[in-house]
Design a protein around this motif. Sequence first.
Motif, PDB file in Angstrom:
ATOM      1  N   VAL A 171     -34.888  16.231 -10.463  1.00  0.00           N
ATOM      2  CA  VAL A 171     -36.043  16.225 -10.773  1.00  0.00           C
ATOM      3  C   VAL A 171     -36.393  17.080 -12.063  1.00  0.00           C
ATOM      4  O   VAL A 171     -35.832  18.387 -12.113  1.00  0.00           O
ATOM      5  CB  VAL A 171     -36.847  16.455  -9.356  1.00  0.00           C
ATOM      6  CG1 VAL A 171     -36.827  17.875  -9.237  1.00  0.00           C
ATOM      7  CG2 VAL A 171     -38.293  16.135  -9.520  1.00  0.00           C
ATOM      8  N   SER A 172     -37.429  16.770 -12.465  1.00  0.00           N
ATOM      9  CA  SER A 172     -37.770  17.510 -13.847  1.00  0.00           C
ATOM     10  C   SER A 172     -38.653  18.952 -13.479  1.00  0.00           C
ATOM     11  O   SER A 172     -38.696  19.947 -14.126  1.00  0.00           O
ATOM     12  CB  SER A 172     -38.779  17.070 -14.713  1.00  0.00           C
ATOM     13  OG  SER A 172     -39.860  16.392 -14.052  1.00  0.00           O
ATOM     14  N   ASN A 173     -39.372  18.805 -12.300  1.00  0.00           N
ATOM     15  CA  ASN A 173     -39.939  20.058 -12.178  1.00  0.00           C
ATOM     16  C   ASN A 173     -40.321  20.100 -10.344  1.00  0.00           C
ATOM     17  O   ASN A 173     -40.591  19.119  -9.885  1.00  0.00           O
ATOM     18  CB  ASN A 173     -41.552  19.890 -12.665  1.00  0.00           C
ATOM     19  CG  ASN A 173     -41.931  21.312 -12.535  1.00  0.00           C
ATOM     20  OD1 ASN A 173     -42.532  21.791 -11.219  1.00  0.00           O
ATOM     21  ND2 ASN A 173     -42.493  22.044 -13.545  1.00  0.00           N
ATOM     22  N   PHE A 174     -40.183  21.107  -9.779  1.00  0.00           N
ATOM     23  CA  PHE A 174     -40.123  21.187  -8.340  1.00  0.00           C
ATOM     24  C   PHE A 174     -41.408  20.860  -7.633  1.00  0.00           C
ATOM     25  O   PHE A 174     -41.623  20.455  -6.647  1.00  0.00           O
ATOM     26  CB  PHE A 174     -39.712  22.879  -7.827  1.00  0.00           C
ATOM     27  CG  PHE A 174     -39.474  22.837  -6.392  1.00  0.00           C
ATOM     28  CD1 PHE A 174     -38.150  22.440  -6.023  1.00  0.00           C
ATOM     29  CD2 PHE A 174     -40.204  23.384  -5.557  1.00  0.00           C
ATOM     30  CE1 PHE A 174     -37.839  22.496  -4.416  1.00  0.00           C
ATOM     31  CE2 PHE A 174     -40.169  23.379  -4.111  1.00  0.00           C
ATOM     32  CZ  PHE A 174     -38.605  22.902  -3.770  1.00  0.00           C
ATOM     33  N   SER A 175     -42.390  21.122  -8.479  1.00  0.00           N
ATOM     34  CA  SER A 175     -43.749  20.650  -8.159  1.00  0.00           C
ATOM     35  C   SER A 175     -43.910  19.334  -7.804  1.00  0.00           C
ATOM     36  O   SER A 175     -45.159  19.016  -6.989  1.00  0.00           O
ATOM     37  CB  SER A 175     -44.935  21.316  -9.207  1.00  0.00           C
ATOM     38  OG  SER A 175     -44.523  20.572 -10.296  1.00  0.00           O
ATOM     39  N   ILE A 176     -43.102  18.500  -8.086  1.00  0.00           N
ATOM     40  CA  ILE A 176     -43.334  17.011  -7.748  1.00  0.00           C
ATOM     41  C   ILE A 176     -42.983  16.844  -6.530  1.00  0.00           C
ATOM     42  O   ILE A 176     -43.720  16.054  -5.758  1.00  0.00           O
ATOM     43  CB  ILE A 176     -42.275  16.310  -8.669  1.00  0.00           C
ATOM     44  CG1 ILE A 176     -42.624  16.077 -10.113  1.00  0.00           C
ATOM     45  CG2 ILE A 176     -42.155  14.618  -7.930  1.00  0.00           C
ATOM     46  CD1 ILE A 176     -41.652  15.659 -11.023  1.00  0.00           C
TER      47      ILE A 176
END
Length: 308
Positions: free
Chosen positions: A100-105
Amino acid sequence: MWTMSCCGDNMLEKAQDRLTPQGALYRNLQHFVNEDGNYVFCRYWEPETPPRALVMIIHGAGEHSGSYMNVATMLVNQSLFVFSHDHVGHGQSEGQRLNVSNFSIYVRDCVQHINMMKYRHPDLKIYLLAHSMGGLVAIYVIHDRPDDIAGAIFIAPLVAVNPESAKPWKVFCTRLMHHLVPNMPLGSMNPHWLSRDENEVTNYYKDPLCYHGAMKVGFAAVLLNAINGLKNVLVTITTPVLILHGDADKLCDIRGSYIMYEMVASTDKTLKVFEECFHQLHKEVPDVVKEVYALIEMWLNDRLPLPK
């Protein structure tokens, strides 16, 4: 069939021929569409009696919502409505596997699912039950939506990595390689670290929805960044929490649970350590599982009205 989308009917129409990574049609499965247009597979376990509350299960890295069938059954037997989904890149959801590009997803998708359930059940309180990386996700969910979460149960939350992986030179190399070779494999998880119950280890090996490949540098860097951000997040949490952790856990260092217990601002917090137990307390040897379930049931019953 329960299909929900943040993108309207047009997006749902396009789902008619959209396939899961395993080749099943999403139109035949419960799912929602996240803000990136990814199809996210969902599971719902509804009690026969009127539900006392909602419980969202947030699974860990490399597994999926179906890994919690027994936990969900235990909760449903307490007249609780349980819901969950496979994170993007996991199980039957779309996305690159364990990346995933960013954990916030992960956090954003959980909040979207919570909003869906709040809309359908506005009078019910929402609790979280989160394991491993799911615990890290849950901490950020509570931080983002403190008024929506009535309490949270954490099983071996990812707050600190094991000491071997946390050595400064390894962390430095991971961050450096993240920019150079993000898809470089770091090695695979040893399934025997999950549980002392060999049947559970075998089940993990045989589960085609679990990820059995190597963790990549890019994903490791995303996790490290999320963990590093906790120092400013944990102190804001006032939600009641129950933290359960095995002291022989080789995947998520038990020091993280001690840190979490000390840092959260909640006046209602409990930490229970299980001696000689591994990572998946809910899939440990039978006596441990029985004790874990009893603790969870008691904790929830102390905070909820009795079943009707």
